[in-house]
Design an enzyme around this catalytic site. Structure first.
Site, short mmCIF file in Angstrom:
data_model
loop_
_atom_site.label_atom_id
_atom_site.label_comp_id
_atom_site.label_asym_id
_atom_site.label_seq_id
_atom_site.Cartn_x
_atom_site.Cartn_y
_atom_site.Cartn_z
N ALA A 10 0.82 -1.21 0.00
CA ALA A 10 0.00 0.00 0.00
C ALA A 10 0.85 1.27 0.00
O ALA A 10 0.32 2.37 -0.14
CB ALA A 10 -0.93 0.00 1.21
N CYS A 11 2.16 1.13 0.14
CA CYS A 11 3.08 2.27 0.25
C CYS A 11 3.79 2.51 -1.08
O CYS A 11 4.46 1.62 -1.60
CB CYS A 11 4.10 1.99 1.36
SG CYS A 11 5.45 3.18 1.44
N GLY A 12 3.66 3.73 -1.62
CA GLY A 12 4.31 4.07 -2.88
C GLY A 12 5.82 3.96 -2.82
O GLY A 12 6.46 3.49 -3.77
#
Length: 145
Positions: A10-12
């Site tokens: 979920a983390c870019g």
């Protein structure tokens, strides 16, 4: 090359780091640490090998940080590690381990410091160029800039 990334899909930043590793021709062991957190010993060793202190490896922007009173400067590294293992959302991301070292890859291009040289062009999800068409690193993650 035995490489592992402690990843949050979920983390870019984590996604960009994983993409850079794969762009370098390495298929890492992907550890979704929110599902499979490291042990306290593994986490302490990752932090030690990365050259960071425990406080530098904790996510202060997450709700549990203040809820658990982790901003208390009197808390020991052991207490902070216990909290991070109990609530893995508190672990900074992504940590990457390769035979060339361990880094907390914030920004994501920091992973290039522990990979064999990458010369093919690469841009992050948002279009920011990390390696230009001449194979040179660009931007704030470049050593010496």
């Amino acid at each position: 090359m035995n490489t592992a990334i402690y990843h949050n899909p979920a983390c870019g930043t984590s996604r960009n780091t994983l993409a850079l590793i794969r762009h370098a021709g390495v298929e890492p062991r992907v550890i979704e640490y929110l599902r499979t957190p490291p042990t306290k010993e593994e986490l302490a060793e990752l932090i030690r090998q990365s050259g960071l202190g425990v406080r530098e490896a904790i996510r202060q922007k997450e709700a549990p940080y203040l809820e658990l009173g982790l901003d208390d400067p009197d808390l020991s590294d052991e207490q902070l590690l216990d909290a991070m293992v109990a609530a893995p959302v508190l672990i900074q991301r992504p940590f990457v381990a390769t035979p060339l070292g361990v880094r907390l890859c914030r920004p994501s291009e920091r992973v290039l410091d522990i990979l064999l040289p990458v010369t093919r062009p690469f841009a992050k999800e948002d279009g920011e160029v990390v390696i230009d068409e001449h194979g040179r690193r660009t931007g704030p993650g470049v050593p010496g800039q």
